[in-house]
Design a protein around this motif. Structure first.
Motif, short mmCIF file in Angstrom:
data_model
loop_
_atom_site.label_atom_id
_atom_site.label_comp_id
_atom_site.label_asym_id
_atom_site.label_seq_id
_atom_site.Cartn_x
_atom_site.Cartn_y
_atom_site.Cartn_z
N ALA A 50 0.83 -1.20 0.00
CA ALA A 50 0.00 0.00 0.00
C ALA A 50 0.87 1.26 0.00
O ALA A 50 0.52 2.26 -0.59
CB ALA A 50 -0.92 0.02 1.22
N ASP A 68 2.09 5.91 -2.47
CA ASP A 68 0.88 5.20 -2.07
C ASP A 68 0.31 4.51 -3.31
O ASP A 68 0.11 5.17 -4.34
CB ASP A 68 -0.16 6.18 -1.50
CG ASP A 68 0.27 6.76 -0.17
OD1 ASP A 68 0.83 6.02 0.65
OD2 ASP A 68 0.04 7.97 0.05
N TYR A 69 0.02 3.22 -3.20
CA TYR A 69 -0.41 2.41 -4.34
C TYR A 69 -1.90 2.08 -4.29
O TYR A 69 -2.45 1.84 -3.22
CB TYR A 69 0.39 1.10 -4.40
CG TYR A 69 1.77 1.32 -4.93
CD1 TYR A 69 2.03 1.24 -6.29
CD2 TYR A 69 2.82 1.63 -4.08
CE1 TYR A 69 3.29 1.47 -6.79
CE2 TYR A 69 4.09 1.87 -4.57
CZ TYR A 69 4.32 1.78 -5.93
OH TYR A 69 5.58 2.03 -6.42
N THR A 70 -2.50 2.04 -5.48
CA THR A 70 -3.88 1.61 -5.67
C THR A 70 -3.87 0.48 -6.68
O THR A 70 -3.31 0.63 -7.78
CB THR A 70 -4.76 2.77 -6.19
OG1 THR A 70 -4.70 3.84 -5.24
CG2 THR A 70 -6.20 2.32 -6.38
N TRP A 71 -4.48 -0.63 -6.32
CA TRP A 71 -4.50 -1.83 -7.16
C TRP A 71 -5.88 -2.01 -7.78
O TRP A 71 -6.85 -2.24 -7.05
CB TRP A 71 -4.16 -3.06 -6.31
CG TRP A 71 -2.82 -2.99 -5.67
CD1 TRP A 71 -2.49 -2.30 -4.54
CD2 TRP A 71 -1.63 -3.61 -6.13
NE1 TRP A 71 -1.16 -2.46 -4.26
CE2 TRP A 71 -0.60 -3.27 -5.22
CE3 TRP A 71 -1.33 -4.43 -7.21
CZ2 TRP A 71 0.70 -3.71 -5.37
CZ3 TRP A 71 -0.03 -4.88 -7.36
CH2 TRP A 71 0.97 -4.52 -6.45
N ASP A 72 -5.97 -1.91 -9.08
CA ASP A 72 -7.21 -2.17 -9.80
C ASP A 72 -6.91 -3.25 -10.84
O ASP A 72 -6.88 -3.00 -12.04
CB ASP A 72 -7.72 -0.89 -10.47
CG ASP A 72 -9.09 -1.07 -11.11
OD1 ASP A 72 -9.75 -2.09 -10.81
OD2 ASP A 72 -9.47 -0.22 -11.92
N TRP A 83 -0.13 4.89 -8.63
CA TRP A 83 0.49 5.43 -7.43
C TRP A 83 0.43 6.94 -7.42
O TRP A 83 0.30 7.59 -8.44
CB TRP A 83 1.94 4.95 -7.28
CG TRP A 83 2.82 5.32 -8.43
CD1 TRP A 83 3.54 6.47 -8.59
CD2 TRP A 83 3.09 4.53 -9.58
NE1 TRP A 83 4.22 6.44 -9.77
CE2 TRP A 83 3.97 5.26 -10.40
CE3 TRP A 83 2.67 3.27 -10.00
CZ2 TRP A 83 4.44 4.78 -11.62
CZ3 TRP A 83 3.14 2.78 -11.21
CH2 TRP A 83 4.01 3.53 -12.00
N SER A 97 1.23 5.10 -13.34
CA SER A 97 0.52 3.82 -13.38
C SER A 97 1.19 2.88 -14.37
O SER A 97 1.86 3.32 -15.31
CB SER A 97 -0.93 4.02 -13.78
OG SER A 97 -1.04 4.47 -15.12
#
Length: 147
Positions: A50, A68-72, A83, A97
């Motif tokens: 994260a 900070d990472y976002t996983w889709d 990120w 990304s």
């Protein structure tokens, strides 16, 4: 930071395998030239990173920063990992990304990046720097996954 720089490469591997390499942040120093140290600071309940801290030494550019990472992403590895900058000594913002799409030849990886530095820089020079970062990262990723 509306302007993003984008580039793509096709890697001879399945999306899940490519995502596995991208998601293994602690191993970046083994195969990337500029990343010298990585520490995962926070994880999501599923174990994915994260927040990650990087120590970068690219010659003239040195920085310690966290993202900070976002996983889709789907179970097969397709989708997007994005990120945003959390902290940095050199940058005010960094949005990026990796988008993974299956192709008959493997996986198309599209890397998008927008950086805003604390020091003033002409837009064309910033985009050139972003393009160099993206192209280098994609070639290092391709070489590592395909080796």
């Amino acid at each position: 930071m509306a302007d993003q720089t984008e580039s793509s490469v096709v890697i001879d591997s399945q999306p899940g395998d490519v995502l596995g390499v991208i998601a293994d942040f602690e191993r970046y120093p083994e195969w990337t030239g500029a990343v010298k140290e990585v520490e995962v600071l926070d994880r999501l309940p599923d174990g994915r990173a994260a927040k990650v801290r990087f120590i970068l030494d690219a010659g003239a550019v040195r920085d310690t920063y966290s993202l900070d990472y976002t996983w889709d992403v789907e179970d097969d590895g397709t989708g997007e990992l994005s990120w945003k900058l959390d902290q940095s000594g050199v940058m005010k913002a960094m949005d990026g990304s990796y988008r993974l799409t299956p192709t008959p030849a493997g996986t198309q990886v599209t890397y998008c990046l927008a950086i805003d530095l604390r020091i003033p820089m002409l837009g064309m020079l910033r985009r050139k720097a972003e393009k160099t970062i993206i192209d280098t990262a994609l070639q290092e990723l391709k070489k590592h996954v395909e080796s």
